[in-house]
Design an enzyme around this catalytic site. Structure first.
Site, short mmCIF file in Angstrom:
data_model
loop_
_atom_site.label_atom_id
_atom_site.label_comp_id
_atom_site.label_asym_id
_atom_site.label_seq_id
_atom_site.Cartn_x
_atom_site.Cartn_y
_atom_site.Cartn_z
CD GLU A 153 -2.57 -0.36 3.22
OE1 GLU A 153 -2.62 -0.26 1.98
OE2 GLU A 153 -2.10 0.53 3.93
CG HIS A 183 -6.88 0.90 2.99
ND1 HIS A 183 -7.16 1.91 3.88
CD2 HIS A 183 -5.67 1.21 2.47
CE1 HIS A 183 -6.19 2.80 3.86
NE2 HIS A 183 -5.26 2.40 3.02
#
Ligand SMILES: *[C@@H]1O[C@H](CO)[C@@H](O)[C@H](O)[C@H]1NC(C)=O
Ligand SMILES: *[C@@H]1O[C@H](CO)[C@@H](O)[C@H](O)[C@H]1NC(C)=O
Ligand SMILES: *[C@@H]1O[C@H](CO)[C@@H](O)[C@H](O)[C@H]1NC(C)=O
Ligand SMILES: *[C@@H]1O[C@H](CO)[C@@H](O)[C@H](O)[C@H]1NC(C)=O
Ligand SMILES: *[C@@H]1O[C@H](CO)[C@@H](O)[C@H](O)[C@H]1NC(C)=O
Ligand SMILES: *[C@@H]1O[C@H](CO)[C@@H](O)[C@H](O)[C@H]1NC(C)=O
Ligand SMILES: *[C@@H]1O[C@H](CO)[C@@H](O)[C@H](O)[C@H]1NC(C)=O
Ligand SMILES: *[C@@H]1O[C@H](CO)[C@@H](O)[C@H](O)[C@H]1NC(C)=O
Length: 393
Positions: free
Chosen positions: A351, A192
């Site tokens: 992501e 992330h």
């Protein structure tokens, strides 16, 4: 038994690490440095996170292009940070109604978003809010481990995970492995990382809206409701629509004046927070590390470009609409002439992952990619980020 053996092995490794004292490996800020030609980065045990990543821009100036804090100790103090650079786990993104069914048993996990209507990134004490153990550290590689106990955040069974980051010339490699040791459980991980390819030093803008994004395999995306929970639909990204990043590259802000953009990232949200599918298999067998990339992002100001390669089948893009000028940037970023904060749309999160909330959409048939039990092959995620610079004309 399996659980005991693995947990014991991990503790033994951790003990060895402590005995050999990696404290020499961490700098005064509590960070572990790795480097290779054209790239240097710092990682921290908290969330197995990347805290700094330096690339030289087109003018040869080093830019730290990820968001994070100056001191590793600050991550545990500022619990309101938005998952900065870490590994969300054991299940990344959202779980509808904080529940799921495995083999007829309904499980309830700890909710932590939208007035407790869902679970985001593994719950309030997900993996990216915990300190991992450093089990190995060399000049160009670091391995973190975590043991997630049975029942933590409501998830069934113990999970043991290892995350290895390696740098090679101009490249950041990621390998994540996780084993469900005692019960069947959902596992989906990601990295992330929040990027600002200009290190907030572009005098004309502190936003990401002028960067170019390409998602060449992503003609489809997951349909969601107003709080970004998948509703079971797979939607087309029609050519020239706001979610079309596949037919040709375009600036993230290219469609900012389009009314379609309002609500595209949830109720009242303008921008992107979408799970794009990566459809490669129809072109025949592929080698994820060499075929691709699945995404390319580049800033015209710094000239820094990232080509992202991964073995994963989905790709979430978040354009930082939730930022509001409260999160500080690092002391080596930004300009003195401007507030030293992340403003709205001042970053992107990219992501690599699997189909979000696949555990609640059985018709997507993701169970082999998302549900793991003792004796199964381990969960594996691999990715590499290749950095380059382009002279802007
Ligand atoms: C980082 O924080 C730790 C713990 O608060 C502190 O001991 C250390 O001095 C800090 N590092 C720097 C460079 O200020
Ligand atoms: C940036 O360039 C300088 C000067 O050539 C070099 O010393 C440095 O290692 C480079 N930084 C990175 C991250 O490659
Ligand atoms: C959500 O979960 C609760 C139990 O936690 C259950 O009572 C409720 O029916 C579920 N709602 C939906 C829409 O599935
Ligand atoms: C969440 O759940 C509550 C009830 O607990 C409900 O009132 C609310 O409308 C739901 N949705 C959101 C987005 O908060
Ligand atoms: C993580 O480790 C740091 C440094 O030892 C410590 O200050 C911090 O409280 C720990 N955080 C958590 C969440 O355990
Ligand atoms: C962003 O790109 C547009 C062209 O698409 C250009 O007109 C504008 O000046 C650029 N803005 C910045 C701040 O670079
Ligand atoms: C989005 O931007 C692209 C590139 O400028 C343009 O071709 C397309 O028509 C725009 N779409 C909408 C819906 O505004
Ligand atoms: C969306 O924005 C409108 C207009 O500002 C506001 O009335 C409404 O309450 C907002 N809805 C949500 C769910 O935030």
């Amino acid at each position: 038994m399996v659980s005991f053996t693995l947990a014991a092995a991990v503790s033994a490794l951790a003990a060895t690490a402590a005995a050999e004292s990696y404290s020499g490996g961490a700098n005064a800020d509590g960070k572990y440095e790795l480097s290779a030609e054209g790239i240097r980065a710092h990682f921290i045990p908290y969330g197995a996170s990347v805290s700094n990543l330096w690339i030289n821009d087109t003018n040869g100036i080093e830019r730290d292009i990820v968001l994070g804090f100056d001191n590793a100790s600050h991550y545990s103090v500022d619990k309101f940070h938005p998952h900065l650079g870490g590994v969300p786990g054991r299940y990344a993104n959202r779980i509808k109604n904080s529940s799921f069914v495995i083999d007829g048993t309904e499980y309830h996990v700890t909710p932590n978003e939208n007035n407790n209507n869902d679970t985001l990134h593994g719950g309030p004490d997900g993996w990216d809010f915990r300190n991992w153990t450093v089990v190995a550290h060399t000049s160009d590689s670091i391995t973190f481990s975590i043991v997630d106990p049975d029942g933590k955040e409501g998830f069934p069974g113990e999970v043991v995970s290892y995350v290895t980051y390696t740098l090679s010339p101009h490249t950041w490699h990621i390998k994540m492995v996780a084993l469900a040791t005692t019960k069947k459980t959902p596992i989906m991980l990601s990295s992330h990382t929040y990027w600002n390819l200009d290190a907030f030093a572009n005098p004309d803008t502190a936003t990401a809206l002028n960067w170019t994004l390409s998602l060449p395999y992503s003609g489809q995306r997951v349909g969601v409701d107003g709080i970004l929970i998948p509703d079971g639909t797979i939607l087309p990204n029609h050519k020239y629509s706001i979610n079309d990043f596949w037919s040709s590259p375009k600036q993230i802000g290219a469609n900012w004046t389009s009314p379609d953009l309002l609500g595209n990232c949830g109720t009242n949200c303008t921008g992107y927070d979408n799970c794009y599918l990566v459809n490669r298999a129809q072109n025949g067998p592929y080698d994820w590390a060499n075929d691709g990339p699945v995404a390319v992002i580049a800033s015209p100001w710094s000239g820094i470009q990232i080509d992202i390669f991964t073995d994963q089948d989905a790709f979430q893009v978040y354009s930082c609409g939730g930022q509001n000028g409260l999160l500080p940037i690092k002391s080596n970023q930004g300009l003195d002439s401007r507030a030293r904060v992340v403003e709205q749309f001042g970053c992107v999160v990219l992501e690599v992952q699997d189909y979000i909330d696949g555990i609640n959409q059985p018709e997507w048939q993701r169970e082999k990619k998302q549900i793991f039990g003792p004796g199964d092959e381990p969960y594996v995620l691999e990715a590499k980020y290749v950095f380059s610079t382009k002279k802007s004309s």
